[in-house]
Design a protein around this motif. Sequence first.
Motif, short mmCIF file in Angstrom:
data_model
loop_
_atom_site.label_atom_id
_atom_site.label_comp_id
_atom_site.label_asym_id
_atom_site.label_seq_id
_atom_site.Cartn_x
_atom_site.Cartn_y
_atom_site.Cartn_z
N LYS A 1 34.76 38.71 37.12
CA LYS A 1 35.51 37.92 36.13
C LYS A 1 36.86 37.53 36.73
O LYS A 1 37.62 38.38 37.17
N PRO A 2 37.18 36.22 36.74
CA PRO A 2 38.48 35.81 37.27
C PRO A 2 39.61 36.24 36.34
O PRO A 2 39.40 36.49 35.15
N ALA A 3 40.82 36.30 36.88
CA ALA A 3 42.00 36.62 36.07
C ALA A 3 42.27 35.50 35.06
O ALA A 3 42.80 35.75 33.98
N ALA A 4 41.89 34.28 35.41
CA ALA A 4 42.03 33.13 34.51
C ALA A 4 41.05 32.05 34.95
O ALA A 4 40.66 31.99 36.11
N GLU A 5 40.69 31.21 33.98
CA GLU A 5 39.77 30.10 34.27
C GLU A 5 40.15 28.93 33.39
O GLU A 5 40.37 29.09 32.20
N PHE A 6 40.23 27.75 33.99
CA PHE A 6 40.55 26.52 33.27
C PHE A 6 39.45 25.51 33.58
O PHE A 6 39.15 25.26 34.74
N GLU A 7 38.89 24.90 32.52
CA GLU A 7 37.76 24.00 32.70
C GLU A 7 37.99 22.68 31.96
O GLU A 7 38.56 22.66 30.88
N GLY A 8 37.52 21.59 32.57
CA GLY A 8 37.58 20.28 31.93
C GLY A 8 39.01 19.85 31.61
O GLY A 8 39.89 19.91 32.46
N ARG B 1 39.40 28.56 38.99
CA ARG B 1 39.29 30.00 38.80
C ARG B 1 40.39 30.67 39.60
O ARG B 1 40.57 30.38 40.78
N LEU B 2 41.12 31.57 38.94
CA LEU B 2 42.22 32.27 39.58
C LEU B 2 41.86 33.74 39.70
O LEU B 2 41.39 34.35 38.74
N PHE B 3 42.10 34.28 40.90
CA PHE B 3 41.74 35.66 41.20
C PHE B 3 42.95 36.41 41.74
O PHE B 3 43.73 35.85 42.51
N ALA B 4 43.07 37.67 41.35
CA ALA B 4 44.08 38.55 41.92
C ALA B 4 43.54 39.14 43.21
O ALA B 4 42.33 39.31 43.36
N ALA B 5 44.42 39.42 44.15
CA ALA B 5 44.01 40.05 45.40
C ALA B 5 43.25 41.34 45.09
O ALA B 5 43.59 42.06 44.16
N GLY B 6 42.20 41.57 45.85
CA GLY B 6 41.41 42.78 45.65
C GLY B 6 40.28 42.62 44.65
O GLY B 6 39.43 43.48 44.52
N SER B 7 40.25 41.49 43.94
CA SER B 7 39.16 41.28 42.98
C SER B 7 37.99 40.60 43.70
O SER B 7 38.09 40.22 44.86
N SER B 8 36.89 40.45 42.98
CA SER B 8 35.69 39.86 43.55
C SER B 8 35.51 38.44 43.04
O SER B 8 35.70 38.16 41.86
N LEU B 9 35.11 37.54 43.94
CA LEU B 9 34.85 36.16 43.55
C LEU B 9 33.69 36.07 42.56
O LEU B 9 33.60 35.12 41.80
N LYS B 10 32.80 37.04 42.60
CA LYS B 10 31.64 37.02 41.70
C LYS B 10 31.91 37.78 40.40
O LYS B 10 31.08 37.80 39.51
N LEU C 1 28.41 31.03 43.07
CA LEU C 1 29.44 31.62 42.20
C LEU C 1 29.22 31.29 40.72
O LEU C 1 30.07 31.58 39.88
N GLY C 2 28.09 30.69 40.40
CA GLY C 2 27.74 30.46 39.00
C GLY C 2 28.56 29.40 38.29
O GLY C 2 28.79 29.49 37.09
#
Length: 143
Positions: A97-104, A86-95, A76-77
């Motif tokens: 762009k996520p709906a939101a991403e929080f890092e560190g 990584r937050l995803f909406a139903a129907g989206s792809s894990l590979k 998944l890179g």
Amino acid sequence: MASPGSVVEATSVGQLEKLLSGDGACALCVLFHASFKQGPVGPSELAAIAKKLPEGARCASVDVASDEGEEIALDLGVGQGLPLARLFAAGSSLKGKPAAEFEGKQCTAAAIEEKLSALAGSRGGGSGGGIHDMVRQAYAATV
């Protein structure tokens, strides 16, 4: 499948895809973490978040220190910045762009909970039916 309010320790991308596309799913949070490294949020904090979410919002944890978790992260890179949510909406792809991403340091329980709750709410979380309910209502109107 995941029971409401629980966190699945993911062992494959396929398992994550089933969580995201499963019946009644409205959103998915995937937390990538390393068991040997303490961060601002980990599996126990994610479990507390999961208990507060609407039905259909699902949470999964991936320990990149395990062989399975490392494979998922590579597929998944996922980079070096952990923890990563990584937050995803139903129907989206894990590979995709996520709906939101929080890092560190930006990956906090409050940030994850707020965005995941909003994402689940915008997708009909809590009704448990989503598209299925819409189809049933449309059919009922024709009978």
